[in-house]
Design a protein around this motif. Structure first.
Motif, PDB file in Angstrom:
ATOM      1  N   CYS A   1       0.814  -1.242   0.178  1.00  0.00           N
ATOM      2  CA  CYS A   1      -0.207   0.108  -0.005  1.00  0.00           C
ATOM      3  C   CYS A   1       0.982   1.237  -0.048  1.00  0.00           C
ATOM      4  O   CYS A   1       0.565   2.228  -0.406  1.00  0.00           O
ATOM      5  CB  CYS A   1      -0.952  -0.018   1.214  1.00  0.00           C
ATOM      6  SG  CYS A   1      -2.169  -1.228   1.151  1.00  0.00           S
TER       7      CYS A   1
ATOM      8  N   LEU B   1      -7.397  -2.938   5.777  1.00  0.00           N
ATOM      9  CA  LEU B   1      -7.392  -2.137   4.796  1.00  0.00           C
ATOM     10  C   LEU B   1      -8.273  -0.901   4.828  1.00  0.00           C
ATOM     11  O   LEU B   1      -8.107   0.353   4.416  1.00  0.00           O
ATOM     12  CB  LEU B   1      -7.575  -2.807   3.073  1.00  0.00           C
ATOM     13  CG  LEU B   1      -6.223  -3.752   3.157  1.00  0.00           C
ATOM     14  CD1 LEU B   1      -6.643  -4.436   1.739  1.00  0.00           C
ATOM     15  CD2 LEU B   1      -5.026  -2.791   2.834  1.00  0.00           C
TER      16      LEU B   1
ATOM     17  N   ILE C   1      -7.406   2.545   2.283  1.00  0.00           N
ATOM     18  CA  ILE C   1      -6.403   2.478   1.152  1.00  0.00           C
ATOM     19  C   ILE C   1      -7.515   2.719   0.047  1.00  0.00           C
ATOM     20  O   ILE C   1      -6.951   3.221  -1.082  1.00  0.00           O
ATOM     21  CB  ILE C   1      -6.021   0.958   1.133  1.00  0.00           C
ATOM     22  CG1 ILE C   1      -5.260   0.821   2.356  1.00  0.00           C
ATOM     23  CG2 ILE C   1      -5.356   0.573  -0.235  1.00  0.00           C
ATOM     24  CD1 ILE C   1      -3.781   1.798   2.374  1.00  0.00           C
TER      25      ILE C   1
END
Length: 123
Positions: free
Chosen positions: A56, A108, A113
């Motif tokens: 990420c 996430l 993200i």
């Protein structure tokens, strides 16, 4: 006698001065192990977390450019050259996610993200 008089004067001065209210911090809660227990399937292995952080972090980044003519600043997402490979790694990690609990997806989501990295890629 002088010492007694000085002590009395000090006491009188202290009584005349407005007293500040005592501020005490709220009591700390004891960390009980029962309140922190999670289902074993909700715990993400540290190696997977490290891999996700790497993936990420290198997908791309936001850059700000200023238009010289108008002076207006615009923010643009710039992907890295091998962004597709990193996205495939992210996809593999999501495939390994637990079918019911989805701890990787939740992680996430906490990191935002989708809104900060993935959506700017397609816009």
């Amino acid at each position: 006698q002088q010492q007694q008089q000085q002590q009395q004067q000090q006491q009188q001065q202290q009584q005349q001065q407005p007293t500040k209210p005592k501020v005490t911090p709220p009591p700390r809660r004891a960390k009980s192990s029962s309140s922190k227990k999670q289902h074993p399937e909700m715990v993400v292995d540290k190696r997977i977390v490290d891999e996700l952080l790497l993936v990420c972090g290198v997908i791309g980044s936001n850059t700000t450019t200023v238009d010289e003519a108008t002076g207006q600043a615009t923010e643009k997402f710039v992907p890295v050259t091998d962004c597709l490979n990193w996205l495939q790694d992210l996809q593999r990690a999501l495939r390994r996610d637990h079918e019911t609990y989805r701890p990787i997806s939740l992680l996430l989501g906490q990191w935002r993200i989708v809104s900060q990295k993935l959506l700017p890629l397609v816009m």
